[in-house]
Design a protein around this motif. Structure first.
Motif, PDB file in Angstrom:
ATOM      1  N   GLY A 148      19.862 -18.398  20.910  1.00 48.36           N
ATOM      2  CA  GLY A 148      19.610 -18.229  19.490  1.00 48.36           C
ATOM      3  C   GLY A 148      18.181 -18.542  19.117  1.00 48.36           C
ATOM      4  N   GLU A 149      17.878 -18.364  17.866  1.00 47.58           N
ATOM      5  CA  GLU A 149      16.541 -18.608  17.344  1.00 47.58           C
ATOM      6  C   GLU A 149      16.133 -20.061  17.571  1.00 47.58           C
ATOM      7  N   GLY A 150      14.884 -20.253  17.988  1.00 46.17           N
ATOM      8  CA  GLY A 150      14.326 -21.591  18.131  1.00 46.17           C
ATOM      9  C   GLY A 150      14.624 -22.285  19.438  1.00 46.17           C
ATOM     10  N   VAL A 151      15.327 -21.641  20.340  1.00 48.04           N
ATOM     11  CA  VAL A 151      15.650 -22.261  21.625  1.00 48.04           C
ATOM     12  C   VAL A 151      14.482 -22.075  22.584  1.00 48.04           C
ATOM     13  N   GLY A 152      13.971 -23.187  23.104  1.00 50.00           N
ATOM     14  CA  GLY A 152      12.835 -23.103  24.004  1.00 50.00           C
ATOM     15  C   GLY A 152      13.032 -23.795  25.338  1.00 50.00           C
ATOM     16  N   ASN A 153      14.118 -24.549  25.467  1.00 45.69           N
ATOM     17  CA  ASN A 153      14.301 -25.310  26.714  1.00 45.69           C
ATOM     18  C   ASN A 153      14.989 -24.518  27.818  1.00 45.69           C
ATOM     19  N   VAL A 154      15.649 -23.393  27.459  1.00 44.18           N
ATOM     20  CA  VAL A 154      16.286 -22.546  28.466  1.00 44.18           C
ATOM     21  C   VAL A 154      16.034 -21.085  28.125  1.00 44.18           C
ATOM     22  N   SER A 155      16.214 -20.241  29.141  1.00 45.98           N
ATOM     23  CA  SER A 155      16.033 -18.799  28.969  1.00 45.98           C
ATOM     24  C   SER A 155      17.257 -18.066  29.508  1.00 45.98           C
ATOM     25  N   VAL A 156      17.397 -16.810  29.096  1.00 42.56           N
ATOM     26  CA  VAL A 156      18.487 -15.979  29.597  1.00 42.56           C
ATOM     27  C   VAL A 156      18.386 -15.892  31.117  1.00 42.56           C
ATOM     28  N   GLY A 157      19.508 -16.096  31.784  1.00 38.35           N
ATOM     29  CA  GLY A 157      19.551 -16.064  33.242  1.00 38.35           C
ATOM     30  C   GLY A 157      19.471 -17.415  33.904  1.00 38.35           C
ATOM     31  N   ASP A 158      19.100 -18.449  33.158  1.00 39.81           N
ATOM     32  CA  ASP A 158      19.007 -19.792  33.739  1.00 39.81           C
ATOM     33  C   ASP A 158      20.373 -20.283  34.205  1.00 39.81           C
ATOM     34  N   ARG A 159      20.346 -20.997  35.321  1.00 41.88           N
ATOM     35  CA  ARG A 159      21.529 -21.713  35.785  1.00 41.88           C
ATOM     36  C   ARG A 159      21.427 -23.147  35.270  1.00 41.88           C
ATOM     37  N   CYS A 160      22.511 -23.658  34.720  1.00 40.55           N
ATOM     38  CA  CYS A 160      22.445 -24.953  34.040  1.00 40.55           C
ATOM     39  C   CYS A 160      23.662 -25.812  34.318  1.00 40.55           C
ATOM     40  N   SER A 161      23.423 -27.106  34.267  1.00 42.09           N
ATOM     41  CA  SER A 161      24.496 -28.081  34.101  1.00 42.09           C
ATOM     42  C   SER A 161      24.603 -28.391  32.620  1.00 42.09           C
ATOM     43  N   ILE A 162      25.797 -28.771  32.192  1.00 47.54           N
ATOM     44  CA  ILE A 162      26.006 -29.073  30.774  1.00 47.54           C
ATOM     45  C   ILE A 162      26.195 -30.568  30.578  1.00 47.54           C
ATOM     46  N   GLU A 163      25.474 -31.098  29.615  1.00 45.66           N
ATOM     47  CA  GLU A 163      25.697 -32.458  29.118  1.00 45.66           C
ATOM     48  C   GLU A 163      26.761 -32.325  28.021  1.00 45.66           C
ATOM     49  N   PRO A 164      28.006 -32.714  28.294  1.00 47.90           N
ATOM     50  CA  PRO A 164      29.111 -32.294  27.424  1.00 47.90           C
ATOM     51  C   PRO A 164      29.389 -33.182  26.224  1.00 47.90           C
ATOM     52  N   TYR A 165      28.490 -34.121  25.931  1.00 52.92           N
ATOM     53  CA  TYR A 165      28.735 -35.076  24.843  1.00 52.92           C
ATOM     54  C   TYR A 165      28.030 -34.587  23.573  1.00 52.92           C
ATOM     55  N   LEU A 166      28.823 -34.104  22.632  1.00 52.68           N
ATOM     56  CA  LEU A 166      28.263 -33.503  21.421  1.00 52.68           C
ATOM     57  C   LEU A 166      28.084 -34.588  20.367  1.00 52.68           C
ATOM     58  N   ASN A 167      26.918 -35.181  20.381  1.00 53.18           N
ATOM     59  CA  ASN A 167      26.620 -36.298  19.472  1.00 53.18           C
ATOM     60  C   ASN A 167      26.089 -35.789  18.149  1.00 53.18           C
ATOM     61  N   CYS A 168      26.159 -36.641  17.119  1.00 49.62           N
ATOM     62  CA  CYS A 168      25.778 -36.219  15.764  1.00 49.62           C
ATOM     63  C   CYS A 168      24.281 -36.294  15.511  1.00 49.62           C
ATOM     64  N   GLY A 169      23.582 -37.214  16.194  1.00 47.01           N
ATOM     65  CA  GLY A 169      22.145 -37.350  16.015  1.00 47.01           C
ATOM     66  C   GLY A 169      21.723 -38.256  14.881  1.00 47.01           C
ATOM     67  N   SER A 170      22.668 -38.741  14.079  1.00 45.41           N
ATOM     68  CA  SER A 170      22.271 -39.519  12.899  1.00 45.41           C
ATOM     69  C   SER A 170      22.958 -40.879  12.772  1.00 45.41           C
ATOM     70  N   CYS A 171      23.994 -41.147  13.544  1.00 47.46           N
ATOM     71  CA  CYS A 171      24.700 -42.426  13.422  1.00 47.46           C
ATOM     72  C   CYS A 171      23.863 -43.554  14.033  1.00 47.46           C
ATOM     73  N   TYR A 172      24.348 -44.764  13.914  1.00 47.46           N
ATOM     74  CA  TYR A 172      23.612 -45.937  14.406  1.00 47.46           C
ATOM     75  C   TYR A 172      23.261 -45.796  15.882  1.00 47.46           C
ATOM     76  N   ALA A 173      24.241 -45.418  16.708  1.00 47.65           N
ATOM     77  CA  ALA A 173      23.983 -45.298  18.138  1.00 47.65           C
ATOM     78  C   ALA A 173      22.963 -44.203  18.432  1.00 47.65           C
ATOM     79  N   CYS A 174      23.112 -43.057  17.794  1.00 47.05           N
ATOM     80  CA  CYS A 174      22.172 -41.955  18.034  1.00 47.05           C
ATOM     81  C   CYS A 174      20.754 -42.322  17.614  1.00 47.05           C
ATOM     82  N   ARG A 175      20.633 -43.029  16.496  1.00 46.68           N
ATOM     83  CA  ARG A 175      19.295 -43.432  16.038  1.00 46.68           C
ATOM     84  C   ARG A 175      18.627 -44.379  17.017  1.00 46.68           C
ATOM     85  N   ARG A 176      19.429 -45.100  17.787  1.00 46.71           N
ATOM     86  CA  ARG A 176      18.901 -46.031  18.792  1.00 46.71           C
ATOM     87  C   ARG A 176      18.720 -45.368  20.158  1.00 46.71           C
ATOM     88  N   GLY A 177      19.004 -44.083  20.243  1.00 40.92           N
ATOM     89  CA  GLY A 177      18.855 -43.370  21.500  1.00 40.92           C
ATOM     90  C   GLY A 177      20.074 -43.437  22.399  1.00 40.92           C
TER      91      GLY A 177
END
Length: 345
Positions: free
Chosen positions: A70-99
């Motif tokens: 999709g638009e704005g994706v720069g870390n991968v390209s079509v055809g790339d082979r990838c492993s998936i990090e399957p943890y879909l975090n929110c990015g804004s909670c206390y834990a996410c803000r602390r990394g």
């Protein structure tokens, strides 16, 4: 589109699901090639994993191909082979803000809390894709398992030369053994299954192997191996409440106990057991993005060899018939991998 759903404990079914739409901004459409079966999948199948929801398309250990971005994706390209990090975090909670994205308050893990990759194609956040130019899909499907052990060893924070015990030599325990070994620790492995201990001997050259027969027998072996010191770090990867409680007795003075296995049962122990040695008890949940990048590099370099791990391979069409056998240690399974696409690596 073809998929396999776990409708309820011990009941899989082939299902048809709607094909995904084109990916939106920051998203990617991927094709599943290989899926590793792990303890979480087995626990969900047996109805023993506390975070599992039904019905569920399982699959979070994945080797995938990027089909569209999709638009704005720069870390991968079509055809790339990838492993998936399957943890879909929110990015804004206390834990996410602390990394600590692995501990997101509203985390949704693919194949556990939301549908995963045991299907032909699906859309995923592109930031959860970790690409490799050289690894096979089968290798990429094992990165997440290794990441769990990597994070658990980091939580234990042992020093080089320290005695480290890993209890449970299933896939998660093996991943912890891998990284404890790389840390320079003196590793001891405990398991009830002789074939798993023999795997550790042959694959990693580990000599301190204890086949569990009784708590007293293990304690005697601990005293012999460590000269009475016990272990700077004990990592319990069993998810068995009896093992998890008993693990406390093997921790050295000022040592650390890491629970990477999960149980939905209560753990009961005398407070003095942990207080007297000033023990630190830690949980280890999921893994961090940096773990995935590190593991891919270590496999690419040849430092980690995933080939001995894969003892069973099964096609998408035959998985349901074979899955129950993977719950039984006597089948000799270490890691089973599903060929979802039916295509060459």
């Amino acid at each position: 589109m073809r998929a396999i759903s776990l409708l309820e404990p011990e009941k899989f079914s082939h299902v048809d699901v709607q094909a995904p739409a084109s990916p939106g901004p920051g998203m990617a459409l991927v094709k599943t090639h290989r899926m590793g079966i792990c303890g979480t999948d087995l626990g969900g199948y047996l109805g023993k994993f506390p975070f599992f929801g039904y019905p569920r398309i399982i699959g979070h250990e994945l080797g995938v191909e990027v089909l569209e971005i999709g638009e704005g994706v720069g870390n991968v390209s079509v055809g790339d082979r990838c492993s998936i990090e399957p943890y879909l975090n929110c990015g804004s909670c206390y834990a996410c803000r602390r990394g600590a994205t692995n501990c997101c308050q509203t985390n949704q893990t693919l194949g556990v809390m939301c549908d995963g990759g045991l299907c032909e194609r699906f859309v995923i956040r592109a930031d959860k894709l970790h690409a490799s130019r050289t690894l096979r899909y089968e290798q990429l499907a094992l990165v997440e398992t290794l990441a769990i052990g990597c994070h658990a060893v980091d939580r234990g924070d042992n020093g080089e030369g320290d005695h480290v015990m890993v209890i449970g030599a299933g896939p998660i325990g093996l991943s912890a053994i891998e990284f404890a070994r790389l840390s320079g620790a003196q590793v001891t492995v405990v398991d009830m299954v002789e074939s798993r201990l023999e795997f550790c001997r042959q694959t990693y050259g580990i000599e301190n192997l204890i086949r569990f027969q009784s708590p007293e027998q293990v304690s005697e072996e601990v005293q012999r191996i460590t000269g009475g010191d016990r272990y700077a770090v004990v990592i319990d990867a069993t998810g068995n409440p009896h093992s998890m409680t008993g693990a406390m007795h093997h921790v050295a003075q000022t040592g650390t106990l890491v629970y990477v296995g999960i149980t939905n049962q209560n753990l009961t122990f005398e407070h003095a057991t942990m207080h007297k040695p000033e023990m630190t008890i830690k949980a280890s949940r999921n893994a961090l993005p940096t773990d995935f990048a590190r593991i891919i590099r270590l496999i690419e370099e040849g430092t980690i060899d995933t080939e001995p791990w894969i003892t069973h391979r099964v096609s998408f069409d035959n998985m349901i018939a074979e899955f129950d056998s993977y719950t039984r240690p006597e089948t000799g399974v270490i890691k089973a991998v599903v060929d979802v696409s039916g295509e060459q690596q």
